[in-house]
Write a protein that holds these residues in place. Structure first.
Motif, PDB file in Angstrom:
ATOM      1  N   PHE A  27       8.126 -26.044  42.249  1.00 23.73           N
ATOM      2  CA  PHE A  27       7.367 -24.860  42.678  1.00 23.73           C
ATOM      3  C   PHE A  27       6.033 -24.802  41.943  1.00 23.73           C
ATOM      4  O   PHE A  27       5.634 -23.779  41.389  1.00 23.73           O
ATOM      5  N   ALA A  28       5.326 -25.930  41.951  1.00 19.25           N
ATOM      6  CA  ALA A  28       4.067 -26.043  41.215  1.00 19.25           C
ATOM      7  C   ALA A  28       2.900 -25.413  41.958  1.00 19.25           C
ATOM      8  O   ALA A  28       1.818 -25.230  41.393  1.00 19.25           O
ATOM      9  N   GLY A  29       3.076 -25.082  43.221  1.00 19.35           N
ATOM     10  CA  GLY A  29       1.985 -24.581  44.043  1.00 19.35           C
ATOM     11  C   GLY A  29       1.744 -25.537  45.195  1.00 19.35           C
ATOM     12  O   GLY A  29       2.330 -26.610  45.261  1.00 19.35           O
ATOM     13  N   THR A  30       0.873 -25.161  46.103  1.00 18.33           N
ATOM     14  CA  THR A  30       0.625 -25.992  47.271  1.00 18.33           C
ATOM     15  C   THR A  30      -0.241 -27.195  46.926  1.00 18.33           C
ATOM     16  O   THR A  30      -0.997 -27.177  45.946  1.00 18.33           O
ATOM     17  N   THR A  31      -0.147 -28.232  47.758  1.00 21.49           N
ATOM     18  CA  THR A  31      -1.008 -29.409  47.590  1.00 21.49           C
ATOM     19  C   THR A  31      -2.469 -28.997  47.631  1.00 21.49           C
ATOM     20  O   THR A  31      -3.296 -29.491  46.858  1.00 21.49           O
ATOM     21  N   CYS A  32      -2.802 -28.088  48.542  1.00 19.52           N
ATOM     22  CA  CYS A  32      -4.186 -27.629  48.673  1.00 19.52           C
ATOM     23  C   CYS A  32      -4.709 -27.069  47.353  1.00 19.52           C
ATOM     24  O   CYS A  32      -5.787 -27.430  46.896  1.00 19.52           O
ATOM     25  N   ALA A  33      -3.955 -26.206  46.738  1.00 23.73           N
ATOM     26  CA  ALA A  33      -4.430 -25.532  45.527  1.00 23.73           C
ATOM     27  C   ALA A  33      -4.427 -26.446  44.314  1.00 23.73           C
ATOM     28  O   ALA A  33      -5.298 -26.332  43.446  1.00 23.73           O
ATOM     29  N   THR A  34      -3.474 -27.369  44.247  1.00 27.23           N
ATOM     30  CA  THR A  34      -3.296 -28.140  43.014  1.00 27.23           C
ATOM     31  C   THR A  34      -4.064 -29.460  42.997  1.00 27.23           C
ATOM     32  O   THR A  34      -4.697 -29.808  41.997  1.00 27.23           O
ATOM     33  N   VAL A  35      -4.003 -30.238  44.089  1.00 30.88           N
ATOM     34  CA  VAL A  35      -4.610 -31.574  44.067  1.00 30.88           C
ATOM     35  C   VAL A  35      -5.408 -31.877  45.331  1.00 30.88           C
ATOM     36  O   VAL A  35      -5.812 -33.011  45.551  1.00 30.88           O
ATOM     37  N   GLY A  36      -5.639 -30.863  46.168  1.00 36.73           N
ATOM     38  CA  GLY A  36      -6.274 -31.134  47.453  1.00 36.73           C
ATOM     39  C   GLY A  36      -7.530 -30.333  47.693  1.00 36.73           C
ATOM     40  O   GLY A  36      -8.547 -30.497  47.020  1.00 36.73           O
ATOM     41  N   CYS A  37      -7.439 -29.411  48.663  1.00 40.48           N
ATOM     42  CA  CYS A  37      -8.621 -28.686  49.152  1.00 40.48           C
ATOM     43  C   CYS A  37      -9.454 -28.067  48.037  1.00 40.48           C
ATOM     44  O   CYS A  37     -10.676 -28.252  47.987  1.00 40.48           O
ATOM     45  N   MET A  38      -8.825 -27.319  47.156  1.00 44.02           N
ATOM     46  CA  MET A  38      -9.592 -26.505  46.220  1.00 44.02           C
ATOM     47  C   MET A  38     -10.240 -27.319  45.085  1.00 44.02           C
ATOM     48  O   MET A  38     -11.439 -27.177  44.846  1.00 44.02           O
ATOM     49  N   PRO A  39      -9.522 -28.171  44.352  1.00 40.83           N
ATOM     50  CA  PRO A  39     -10.220 -28.939  43.322  1.00 40.83           C
ATOM     51  C   PRO A  39     -11.277 -29.875  43.893  1.00 40.83           C
ATOM     52  O   PRO A  39     -12.336 -30.076  43.278  1.00 40.83           O
ATOM     53  N   SER A  40     -11.030 -30.431  45.076  1.00 42.70           N
ATOM     54  CA  SER A  40     -12.050 -31.315  45.657  1.00 42.70           C
ATOM     55  C   SER A  40     -13.297 -30.527  46.018  1.00 42.70           C
ATOM     56  O   SER A  40     -14.425 -31.004  45.830  1.00 42.70           O
TER      57      SER A  40
END
Length: 466
Positions: A38-51
């Motif tokens: 339950f680390a968070g969504t791919t988007c928030a953790t390693v995808g959309c947002m950090p990129s």
């Protein structure tokens, strides 16, 4: 007797899984949401947002360099790599933390922190020794980076989209393997932050662009920021603490290598063989895109796990469809999907909407190298292609690589979804001077190609290039 029972068990706590659990529970189901972290969504953790955080920093650096175009001179530009990466992580962690807070607020008894595998079509075994029996199961396990064998030996010189944001500083040089969406976005961002970047891809086409005219403009723009080596098969090796890349009789050396060769679905370890589903050579079941059902079983697959439309808004929609049908099974509801809509956040953005071309379709083109507002902003690069079906000219698709494409794409997606024609869109107000005005050239071309009324009384004839 199983240790845990429910109407709908959802495997995976990302965007699709959260949507599936929420919709199933909304329709009266008892639910379990199973995830090991339950680390968070791919988007928030390693995808959309950090990129996008990295891209935003790159945009700021590029704007400072280009300020002289406007007579504004910013001498002594200095990019603080550690500060850039620290902000990326700080903001990333804030976004991911908000997602985790939302997960933690789910009703008691729903979250199950474990890994699951099938032992039958409706029974799961958890790695903590417990068993789950469910009337229906939703698979929403996401995807993970694929690293080809030659690159697995590079140790800490190897990066993926799941590790690049942990860099303490910007590398001096970077080889990017893969010219898809992830590779292209991060390659351009790093290049505009002062990193020497070379991009390699076995294909001749960047980011899966389907329109040749748009691709030529994209390729020309990207070549200004980085070295492009398309249609090549790069071979890596370690040499004096760096990565040596050999291709087509050429050699170069890099401090880091980003491998962005795709993100296959996370289905290994699920033991799908135990479900009785027919599986293809990749171990994947056939998934109905309108119901999310796997075969004819009470098993549904949503989001990146099914490999169909790996985008956040699609994952959310698919999760909701899967959750609703998981409780409705066997009385499934076939949902009409939204128009396909994808954005690659390069500068300028690359956007693909709807269909390409079909028999009898008409295409209109807008050239943003001469577009008025784009010239004002010194962002005048790009090509737009709009596609309309004969005989009435209703819009069916669009390919854009131009400034403001990420915003204009939403307007075009709405027009396509609502069955509007090129003439309908031309009757809408286009404020002057805006980037949106540039679409009028393509719309007029379609209107001339099919028997459509030209809305001349509402099109007063703006200056050339609008």
């Amino acid at each position: 007797m199983a240790d845990l029972t429910c109407d709908v068990a959802v495997i995976g706590g990302g965007t699709a899984g959260l949507a599936a659990e929420r919709n199933a529970r909304k329709h009266g189901a008892t639910t379990l949401l199973i995830d090991p972290e339950f680390a968070g969504t791919t988007c928030a953790t390693v995808g959309c947002m950090p990129s996008k955080l990295l891209i935003a920093a790159a945009r700021a650096a590029h704007d400072v360099r280009d300020a002289a175009t406007f007579g504004i001179h910013c001498d002594g530009l200095r990019i603080d790599g550690p500060a850039v990466m620290a902000r990326v992580r700080e903001m990333r962690d804030d976004f991911a933390g908000s997602t985790r807070e939302g997960i933690a607020k789910l009703p008691d008894g729903i979250l199950v922190r474990a890994r699951a595998r099938f032992t039958s079509a409706n029974r799961l075994e958890l790695d903590d020794g417990r068993a789950v029996e469910a009337r229906s199961v939703v698979i929403a396990t996401g995807s993970s980076p694929m690293v080809p064998p030659p690159f697995r030996e590079l140790g800490d010189l190897l990066l993926t989209n799941e590790t690049i944001f942990e860099l303490p500083d910007l590398p001096e040089s970077l080889a990017v393997i893969g010219g898809g969406v992830i590779g292209l976005e991060l390659a351009q961002a790093m290049a505009r932050l002062g990193v020497r970047v070379a991009l390699f891809d076995q294909k001749e086409t960047l980011a899966g662009v389907r329109c040749e005219a748009v691709h030529e403009t994209l390729k020309s723009a990207m070549a200004r920021d980085m070295a492009l080596h398309l249609g090549t098969s790069p071979e890596p090796s370690l040499e004096d603490g760096r990565v040596r890349i050999d291709w087509d009789g050429q050699t170069d050396r890099f401090h880091k290598v980003l491998v962005a060769t795709g993100r296959p679905p996370n289905v290994r370890g699920l033991n799908l063989e135990a479900t009785g589903l027919a599986l293809d050579d990749h171990g994947m079941p056939e998934v109905n895109p309108n119901t999310m059902q796997c075969g004819d079983a009470a098993i549904f697959m949503a989001g990146d796990a099914n490999g169909d439309r790996p985008l956040l808004h699609e994952a959310s929609d698919e999760g909701a469809i899967a959750g609703r049908n998981a409780i409705a099974y066997p009385a499934l509801v076939a949902s009409e999907r939204v128009v396909p809509f994808a954005i690659t956040f390069t500068e300028p953005p690359l956007v693909t909407i709807g269909a390409d071309v079909c028999e009898g379709a008409k295409t209109g083109t807008s050239d943003y190298s001469r577009q008025g507002r784009a010239r004002v902003d010194a962002r005048n690069v790009g090509t737009v292609r709009l596609h309309a079906a004969a005989p009435d000219g209703h819009l069916i698709g669009a390919d854009l690589f131009c400034p403001g494409a990420d915003h204009m794409g939403h307007m075009l997606a709405l027009a396509i979804q609502n069955g509007m024609t090129a003439g309908d869109l031309l009757e809408m107000p286009f404020y002057h001077p805006t980037l949106e005005e540039g679409l009028k050239s393509a719309l007029r071309e379609i209107c001339h190609a099919v028997p459509l009324r030209m809305p001349g009384d509402r099109d007063p004839g703006n200056p050339p290039g609008t």
